[in-house]
Design an enzyme around this catalytic site. Structure first.
Site, PDB file in Angstrom:
ATOM      1  N   HIS A 187       0.805  -1.226   0.000  1.00 58.75           N
ATOM      2  CA  HIS A 187       0.000   0.000   0.000  1.00 58.75           C
ATOM      3  C   HIS A 187       0.837   1.274   0.000  1.00 58.75           C
ATOM      4  O   HIS A 187       0.306   2.350  -0.229  1.00 58.75           O
ATOM      5  CB  HIS A 187      -0.936  -0.022   1.219  1.00 58.75           C
ATOM      6  CG  HIS A 187      -1.566  -1.372   1.412  1.00 58.75           C
ATOM      7  ND1 HIS A 187      -1.026  -2.326   2.260  1.00 58.75           N
ATOM      8  CD2 HIS A 187      -2.625  -1.947   0.828  1.00 58.75           C
ATOM      9  CE1 HIS A 187      -1.766  -3.435   2.196  1.00 58.75           C
ATOM     10  NE2 HIS A 187      -2.734  -3.236   1.342  1.00 58.75           N
ATOM     11  N   HIS A 209      -7.021   4.817   5.446  1.00 60.07           N
ATOM     12  CA  HIS A 209      -6.464   3.675   4.703  1.00 60.07           C
ATOM     13  C   HIS A 209      -4.947   3.879   4.563  1.00 60.07           C
ATOM     14  O   HIS A 209      -4.493   4.993   4.303  1.00 60.07           O
ATOM     15  CB  HIS A 209      -7.134   3.583   3.327  1.00 60.07           C
ATOM     16  CG  HIS A 209      -6.777   2.324   2.596  1.00 60.07           C
ATOM     17  ND1 HIS A 209      -5.575   2.154   1.946  1.00 60.07           N
ATOM     18  CD2 HIS A 209      -7.454   1.149   2.448  1.00 60.07           C
ATOM     19  CE1 HIS A 209      -5.546   0.934   1.422  1.00 60.07           C
ATOM     20  NE2 HIS A 209      -6.674   0.308   1.708  1.00 60.07           N
ATOM     21  N   GLU A 251      -2.856   3.233   2.225  1.00 57.56           N
ATOM     22  CA  GLU A 251      -2.410   3.827   0.952  1.00 57.56           C
ATOM     23  C   GLU A 251      -2.605   5.342   0.975  1.00 57.56           C
ATOM     24  O   GLU A 251      -1.761   6.099   0.473  1.00 57.56           O
ATOM     25  CB  GLU A 251      -3.171   3.211  -0.230  1.00 57.56           C
ATOM     26  CG  GLU A 251      -2.706   3.796  -1.559  1.00 57.56           C
ATOM     27  CD  GLU A 251      -3.489   3.310  -2.777  1.00 57.56           C
ATOM     28  OE1 GLU A 251      -4.080   2.211  -2.716  1.00 57.56           O
ATOM     29  OE2 GLU A 251      -3.493   4.033  -3.780  1.00 57.56           O
ATOM     30  N   THR A 277      -5.740   3.941  -5.528  1.00 54.47           N
ATOM     31  CA  THR A 277      -5.754   3.047  -6.702  1.00 54.47           C
ATOM     32  C   THR A 277      -6.925   2.061  -6.722  1.00 54.47           C
ATOM     33  O   THR A 277      -7.157   1.403  -7.727  1.00 54.47           O
ATOM     34  CB  THR A 277      -4.460   2.209  -6.737  1.00 54.47           C
ATOM     35  OG1 THR A 277      -4.336   1.518  -5.486  1.00 54.47           O
ATOM     36  CG2 THR A 277      -3.248   3.063  -6.997  1.00 54.47           C
ATOM     37  N   CYS A 303      -6.202   1.461 -10.563  1.00 50.73           N
ATOM     38  CA  CYS A 303      -5.297   0.569 -11.297  1.00 50.73           C
ATOM     39  C   CYS A 303      -6.054  -0.385 -12.207  1.00 50.73           C
ATOM     40  O   CYS A 303      -7.267  -0.594 -12.057  1.00 50.73           O
ATOM     41  CB  CYS A 303      -4.420  -0.194 -10.321  1.00 50.73           C
ATOM     42  SG  CYS A 303      -5.323  -1.471  -9.438  1.00 50.73           S
ATOM     43  N   SER A 343     -10.087  -4.834   3.183  1.00 46.17           N
ATOM     44  CA  SER A 343      -9.567  -4.695   1.822  1.00 46.17           C
ATOM     45  C   SER A 343     -10.453  -3.743   1.021  1.00 46.17           C
ATOM     46  O   SER A 343     -11.608  -4.049   0.718  1.00 46.17           O
ATOM     47  CB  SER A 343      -9.525  -6.073   1.151  1.00 46.17           C
ATOM     48  OG  SER A 343      -9.342  -5.929  -0.239  1.00 46.17           O
ATOM     49  N   SER A 344      -9.891  -2.595   0.676  1.00 47.50           N
ATOM     50  CA  SER A 344     -10.666  -1.568  -0.026  1.00 47.50           C
ATOM     51  C   SER A 344     -11.211  -2.108  -1.344  1.00 47.50           C
ATOM     52  O   SER A 344     -12.406  -2.005  -1.639  1.00 47.50           O
ATOM     53  CB  SER A 344      -9.776  -0.346  -0.262  1.00 47.50           C
ATOM     54  OG  SER A 344     -10.351   0.522  -1.195  1.00 47.50           O
ATOM     55  N   ASN A 345     -10.341  -2.719  -2.161  1.00 45.00           N
ATOM     56  CA  ASN A 345     -10.810  -3.133  -3.495  1.00 45.00           C
ATOM     57  C   ASN A 345     -11.871  -4.220  -3.392  1.00 45.00           C
ATOM     58  O   ASN A 345     -12.792  -4.269  -4.211  1.00 45.00           O
ATOM     59  CB  ASN A 345      -9.625  -3.546  -4.376  1.00 45.00           C
ATOM     60  CG  ASN A 345      -9.057  -4.903  -4.020  1.00 45.00           C
ATOM     61  OD1 ASN A 345      -9.515  -5.915  -4.515  1.00 45.00           O
ATOM     62  ND2 ASN A 345      -8.062  -4.934  -3.131  1.00 45.00           N
ATOM     63  N   SER A 399      -6.298  -9.113  -3.289  1.00 42.76           N
ATOM     64  CA  SER A 399      -5.417  -9.685  -2.259  1.00 42.76           C
ATOM     65  C   SER A 399      -5.882 -11.065  -1.794  1.00 42.76           C
ATOM     66  O   SER A 399      -5.322 -11.608  -0.841  1.00 42.76           O
ATOM     67  CB  SER A 399      -5.367  -8.723  -1.067  1.00 42.76           C
ATOM     68  OG  SER A 399      -6.677  -8.284  -0.726  1.00 42.76           O
TER      69      SER A 399
HETATM   70  O1  0CJ Z   1      -3.431  -0.621  -2.091  1.00 41.70           O
HETATM   71  C1  0CJ Z   1      -3.028  -1.429  -2.887  1.00 41.70           C
HETATM   72  C2  0CJ Z   1      -1.797  -1.173  -3.540  1.00 41.70           C
HETATM   73  C3  0CJ Z   1      -3.783  -2.712  -3.162  1.00 41.70           C
HETATM   74  C4  0CJ Z   1      -3.139  -3.899  -2.548  1.00 41.70           C
HETATM   75  C5  0CJ Z   1      -3.915  -5.165  -2.716  1.00 41.70           C
HETATM   76  O2  0CJ Z   1      -5.158  -5.187  -2.108  1.00 41.70           O
HETATM   77  P1  0CJ Z   1      -5.428  -4.999  -0.552  1.00 41.70           P
HETATM   78  O3  0CJ Z   1      -6.704  -5.649  -0.243  1.00 41.70           O
HETATM   79  O4  0CJ Z   1      -4.241  -5.434   0.222  1.00 41.70           O
HETATM   80  O5  0CJ Z   1      -5.499  -3.437  -0.402  1.00 41.70           O
HETATM   81  P2  0CJ Z   1      -6.680  -2.383  -0.521  1.00 41.70           P
HETATM   82  O6  0CJ Z   1      -7.287  -2.262   0.864  1.00 41.70           O
HETATM   83  O7  0CJ Z   1      -5.994  -1.119  -0.894  1.00 41.70           O
HETATM   84  O8  0CJ Z   1      -7.647  -2.822  -1.543  1.00 41.70           O
HETATM   85 FE1  F3S Z   2      -1.182  -2.511  -7.392  1.00 42.05          FE
HETATM   86 FE2  F3S Z   2      -3.676  -2.330  -8.105  1.00 42.05          FE
HETATM   87 FE3  F3S Z   2      -2.802  -4.522  -7.116  1.00 42.05          FE
HETATM   88  S1  F3S Z   2      -2.437  -0.731  -7.204  1.00 42.05           S
HETATM   89  S2  F3S Z   2      -1.259  -3.915  -5.684  1.00 42.05           S
HETATM   90  S3  F3S Z   2      -2.116  -3.610  -9.052  1.00 42.05           S
HETATM   91  S4  F3S Z   2      -4.776  -3.650  -6.702  1.00 42.05           S
END
Ligand code: 0CJ
Ligand code: F3S
Length: 316
Positions: free
Chosen positions: A74, A124, A126, A164, A194, A222-224, A266
């Site tokens: 992140h 968050h 990031e 992202t 992304c 996990s945001s995404n 993730s």
């Molecule tokens: O922030 C990122 C670069 C995404 C990393 C992969 O997903 P996750 O679940 O660890 O992180 P997010 O909470 O940002 O989706």
């Molecule tokens: Fe990078 Fe997007 Fe994965 S910012 S870590 S490619 S969710």
């Protein structure tokens, strides 16, 4: 019951790279290596790396001087980088290159004398990292309402960057408000979101047309993954976020003829298989995968780790 798997789903290139950095560091430097924050937001991934000898901490002062420290996918603020240097830590940076790209872009806007708006979610990691990578004034805007409330003259030189993993649709709405209110505004439109986030969101939108329930495999933090569940809800179908099969509530799928499954960037594929197994315990299941976009993105490892060294005695 029919089960339809989203395509693409699960691990993105940044997550594969981040996990590989921890695994290679363990082989190269031996145990323990320290990881600041969950390397990615997934307990199965974190527990697997803990079993291999990684120690997870939230702050650098929990890491002994001169140890190996890995920053999570992140990203981190510049103060964290400086603190690591002061403590003599051997740093390996697993920040996703697409997050680093946003840091660089934000710094360039600040250098042009623009106030930078970061569109993202407070708290968050990031967002904390990106805010702390840009010198000068950075304002966090989380939604359209906050964009409406920004207290700045209409001709302020402004730029925006984004987290992202945001919802593409929500972000478009925020950017539209900024453009309506401010005359001197530049930014990347939704391109900071992304490729993996965008592809998983559009796949799940298509999947929702074919199913009556959506299961999103991913962690609560996990945001995404949360954004994928929201798309299901907005499409009008019951949508649930679950880490693995043990979290499946049979009531969710009792009346479903077709269940859609996707996974956050993730979430390991083994957790998707675990959810399918949990569904099989409830009755006959026929699994298929939707037609969808194939991804071929790969990111380079840090040069220090790009050549694998074999530590196995007697290995060829
Ligand atoms: O922030 C990122 C670069 C995404 C990393 C992969 O997903 P996750 O679940 O660890 O992180 P997010 O909470 O940002 O989706
Ligand atoms: Fe990078 Fe997007 Fe994965 S910012 S870590 S490619 S969710």
């Amino acid at each position: 019951m029919r089960v339809i798997l989203a395509q693409p789903r699960g691990f993105c290139a940044g997550v594969v790279r981040a996990i590989e950095i921890v695994e290679r560091s363990l082989r190269r430097h031996g145990t323990p290596v320290y990881v600041r924050h969950e390397i990615v937001h997934n307990k199965a991934v974190v527990n697997d790396l803990k079993d291999k000898g990684a120690i997870f901490v939230e702050e650098l002062d929990e890491i002994p001087k001169d140890a190996v420290a890995i920053f999570s996918a992140h990203g981190v603020a510049r103060t964290v980088e400086a603190n690591a240097k002061d403590r003599g830590l051997h740093v390996l940076n697993a920040t996703c290159p697409l997050v680093t790209k946003v840091h660089i872009q934000g710094r360039q806007y600040a250098t042009q004398g623009r106030v930078v708006i970061l569109i993202g979610h407070a708290g968050h990691p990031e967002v904390e990292g990106t805010m702390g990578q840009i010198d000068g004034r950075v304002l966090l805007v989380q939604n359209e309402r906050e964009a409406e409330l920004l207290d700045l003259p209409a001709d302020t030189p402004l730029a925006y960057v984004t987290q992202t993993t945001l919802s593409v649709d929500d972000t478009r709405g925020v950017i539209a408000v900024l453009h309506r209110r401010f005359s001197n505004l530049v930014g990347p439109d939704t391109r900071d979101i992304c490729y993996a986030t965008q592809n998983r969101q559009s796949a799940v939108r298509d999947l929702c047309k074919q199913v009556d329930v959506l299961l999103v495999v991913g962690a609560k933090n996990s945001s995404n993954s949360n954004r994928l569940r929201e798309i299901g809800t907005e499409a009008g179908i019951p949508s649930h976020l679950l880490a693995d099969g043990s979290e499946l509530d049979p009531a969710w799928v009792r009346d479903a003829r077709a269940v859609g499954i996707t996974a956050g960037a993730s979430a390991p594929e083994a957790m998707v298989a675990d959810v399918i197994n949990a569904l099989r315990k409830l009755g006959d299941v026929e699994v298929s995968t939707m037609d969808g976009h194939e991804e071929h993105v790969e990111f380079r490892l840090p040069s220090e780790l790009s050549e694998e060294v074999s530590t196995a005695p007697g290995a060829p």
